[in-house]
Design an enzyme around this catalytic site. Sequence first.
Site, PDB file in Angstrom:
ATOM      1  N   GLU A   2       1.963   2.862   7.785  1.00 14.41           N
ATOM      2  CA  GLU A   2       2.491   3.259   6.474  1.00 14.41           C
ATOM      3  C   GLU A   2       2.103   4.711   6.150  1.00 14.41           C
ATOM      4  O   GLU A   2       2.053   5.096   4.985  1.00 14.41           O
ATOM      5  CB  GLU A   2       1.981   2.286   5.403  1.00 14.41           C
ATOM      6  N   ASN A  48       0.859  -1.196   0.000  1.00 14.38           N
ATOM      7  CA  ASN A  48       0.000   0.000   0.000  1.00 14.38           C
ATOM      8  C   ASN A  48       0.890   1.240   0.000  1.00 14.38           C
ATOM      9  O   ASN A  48       2.019   1.204   0.480  1.00 14.38           O
ATOM     10  CB  ASN A  48      -0.859   0.032   1.268  1.00 14.38           C
ATOM     11  N   LYS A  81      -6.445   4.517  -5.302  1.00 18.40           N
ATOM     12  CA  LYS A  81      -6.351   3.655  -4.107  1.00 18.40           C
ATOM     13  C   LYS A  81      -5.666   4.427  -2.968  1.00 18.40           C
ATOM     14  O   LYS A  81      -6.080   4.344  -1.807  1.00 18.40           O
ATOM     15  CB  LYS A  81      -5.568   2.380  -4.435  1.00 18.40           C
TER      16      LYS A  81
HETATM   17  N1  NAP Z   1      -2.824  -7.935   4.758  1.00 13.51           N
HETATM   18  C1  NAP Z   1      -3.687  -7.540   3.841  1.00 13.51           C
HETATM   19  O1  NAP Z   1      -4.810  -8.047   3.758  1.00 13.51           O
HETATM   20  C2  NAP Z   1      -3.320  -6.454   2.843  1.00 13.51           C
HETATM   21  C3  NAP Z   1      -4.234  -6.148   1.810  1.00 13.51           C
HETATM   22  C4  NAP Z   1      -3.871  -5.196   0.849  1.00 13.51           C
HETATM   23  C5  NAP Z   1      -2.645  -4.564   0.936  1.00 13.51           C
HETATM   24  N2  NAP Z   1      -1.777  -4.884   1.953  1.00 13.51           N
HETATM   25  C6  NAP Z   1      -0.473  -4.228   1.951  1.00 13.51           C
HETATM   26  O2  NAP Z   1       0.494  -5.208   1.558  1.00 13.51           O
HETATM   27  C7  NAP Z   1       1.744  -4.950   2.207  1.00 13.51           C
HETATM   28  C8  NAP Z   1       2.142  -6.179   3.013  1.00 13.51           C
HETATM   29  O3  NAP Z   1       1.160  -6.350   4.017  1.00 13.51           O
HETATM   30  P1  NAP Z   1       1.097  -7.621   4.969  1.00 13.51           P
HETATM   31  O4  NAP Z   1      -0.185  -7.519   5.703  1.00 13.51           O
HETATM   32  O5  NAP Z   1       1.406  -8.853   4.206  1.00 13.51           O
HETATM   33  O6  NAP Z   1       2.295  -7.266   5.953  1.00 13.51           O
HETATM   34  P2  NAP Z   1       3.077  -8.231   6.922  1.00 13.51           P
HETATM   35  O7  NAP Z   1       2.189  -9.400   7.277  1.00 13.51           O
HETATM   36  O8  NAP Z   1       3.663  -7.401   8.000  1.00 13.51           O
HETATM   37  O9  NAP Z   1       4.220  -8.813   5.982  1.00 13.51           O
HETATM   38  C9  NAP Z   1       5.496  -8.266   5.855  1.00 13.51           C
HETATM   39  C10 NAP Z   1       6.449  -9.421   5.990  1.00 13.51           C
HETATM   40  O10 NAP Z   1       7.761  -8.968   5.695  1.00 13.51           O
HETATM   41  C11 NAP Z   1       8.634  -9.706   6.495  1.00 13.51           C
HETATM   42  N3  NAP Z   1       9.940  -9.049   6.598  1.00 13.51           N
HETATM   43  C12 NAP Z   1      10.304  -7.992   7.385  1.00 13.51           C
HETATM   44  N4  NAP Z   1      11.607  -7.716   7.205  1.00 13.51           N
HETATM   45  C13 NAP Z   1      12.069  -8.621   6.292  1.00 13.51           C
HETATM   46  C14 NAP Z   1      13.343  -8.855   5.707  1.00 13.51           C
HETATM   47  N5  NAP Z   1      14.423  -8.106   6.018  1.00 13.51           N
HETATM   48  N6  NAP Z   1      13.476  -9.859   4.815  1.00 13.51           N
HETATM   49  C15 NAP Z   1      12.419 -10.640   4.489  1.00 13.51           C
HETATM   50  N7  NAP Z   1      11.174 -10.466   5.021  1.00 13.51           N
HETATM   51  C16 NAP Z   1      11.016  -9.469   5.903  1.00 13.51           C
HETATM   52  C17 NAP Z   1       7.925  -9.756   7.843  1.00 13.51           C
HETATM   53  O11 NAP Z   1       8.464 -10.818   8.600  1.00 13.51           O
HETATM   54  P3  NAP Z   1       8.555 -10.712  10.216  1.00 13.51           P
HETATM   55  O12 NAP Z   1       7.158 -10.513  10.673  1.00 13.51           O
HETATM   56  O13 NAP Z   1       9.162 -12.024  10.562  1.00 13.51           O
HETATM   57  O14 NAP Z   1       9.442  -9.533  10.502  1.00 13.51           O
HETATM   58  C18 NAP Z   1       6.491 -10.027   7.390  1.00 13.51           C
HETATM   59  O15 NAP Z   1       6.256 -11.418   7.310  1.00 13.51           O
HETATM   60  C19 NAP Z   1       1.496  -3.695   3.070  1.00 13.51           C
HETATM   61  O16 NAP Z   1       1.850  -2.569   2.329  1.00 13.51           O
HETATM   62  C20 NAP Z   1       0.000  -3.717   3.297  1.00 13.51           C
HETATM   63  O17 NAP Z   1      -0.537  -2.423   3.573  1.00 13.51           O
HETATM   64  C21 NAP Z   1      -2.091  -5.807   2.896  1.00 13.51           C
END
Ligand code: NAP
Length: 299
Positions: free
Chosen positions: A262, A101, A180
């Site tokens: 964010e 996002n 968005k």
């Molecule tokens: N979740 C949704 O439904 C959704 C929907 C639409 C858009 N989005 C957007 O999509 C993006 C991702 O969202 P998310 O919900 O998937 O976030 P998230 O669950 O926090 O995923 C981010 C991942 O990145 C990993 N990470 C952090 N540092 C890292 C590194 N150095 N190397 C490799 N991996 C690393 C984290 O692992 P650790 O936790 O182990 O640090 C975590 O698993 C965001 O911008 C969010 O706003 C999310």
Amino acid sequence: MTQSVESQNWGIIGAGAVGSLLASMLVDAQLIPRFIDARRSAHRRNFVVEKSGRSQRYSIETQTNVEGISVLLVCLKAWQVSTILASLDLPKSLSIVLVHNGMGTYDQLKGLGLEQAIYLTSNTHAARWKSANSLQQTGHGQLWLGHPLTSTAPPWFSSLEFAIENCTWTDDISQKLWLKLAINAVINPLTAINDCDNGQLLSDQYQATINALCVELSKIAIGSGVDLDAKVLQQNVRDICHITALNSSSMREDFSNARRSEIDYINGYFDKAATEMSIDCPINRTLYLSVLERDKNYA
Ligand SMILES: NC(=O)c1ccc[n+]([C@@H]2O[C@H](COP(=O)([O-])OP(=O)(O)OC[C@H]3O[C@@H](n4cnc5c(N)ncnc54)[C@H](OP(=O)(O)O)[C@@H]3O)[C@@H](O)[C@H]2O)c1
């Protein structure tokens, strides 16, 4: 599928909710993604995904670098993207697909001198972890993919289109991203600050603020060369609040889980653009600074 498409090696950095959901879709399409995580030693990541009423188990190899990867889906939080990508040794031939996002990371990466092709997406597929290894798809959305400088889809797009539900190439990703971004700039901070579900923003008490904020965001978008009518934005915000009435926005979840939000890449992006164009946007600025102040605790 053509030979060149089949020969792609898919990497996903960010094995979180979105990264794991997309990984499961790639596996279902018989593509073999690998997670990239330089923080840990090589291992297999095992998890279950509940989608369309059934649960399925996945086991995905995790490697510490991008060796052998040709297309890298970046499913990190926006504020993690540039630091983490800059720390990796990325081959010039790598295609990078940003799946997060907010806006601003493309310019950051180009500012760092990355020469790779960087593709942008607008993603509304949603998921959440029910427990450490159990993921639930919470929204069947859409993934728009495009490139800021070219209207031609890359050869690997047909594989992605086949694997990911509702995945569409667009030659105007900028328009989709701005819309968005603007919707997020309304719903995210207001639900986070007021600690409410998205649907509660439909109540009368928020309408004056939402309408005035939409006017501000529309002025900034138009000043940036993007056609974004305030009334169209207001209607889109209302529609999303209806469709996702019982959902808790990602920023509100960040607040309740004591995580950095964010905001810099959402309202902060608008604020920076407004400042550069000398457009006065007091509501956006107030929301931005309020969330930023709270974010200082989670740098
Ligand atoms: N979740 C949704 O439904 C959704 C929907 C639409 C858009 N989005 C957007 O999509 C993006 C991702 O969202 P998310 O919900 O998937 O976030 P998230 O669950 O926090 O995923 C981010 C991942 O990145 C990993 N990470 C952090 N540092 C890292 C590194 N150095 N190397 C490799 N991996 C690393 C984290 O692992 P650790 O936790 O182990 O640090 C975590 O698993 C965001 O911008 C969010 O706003 C999310």
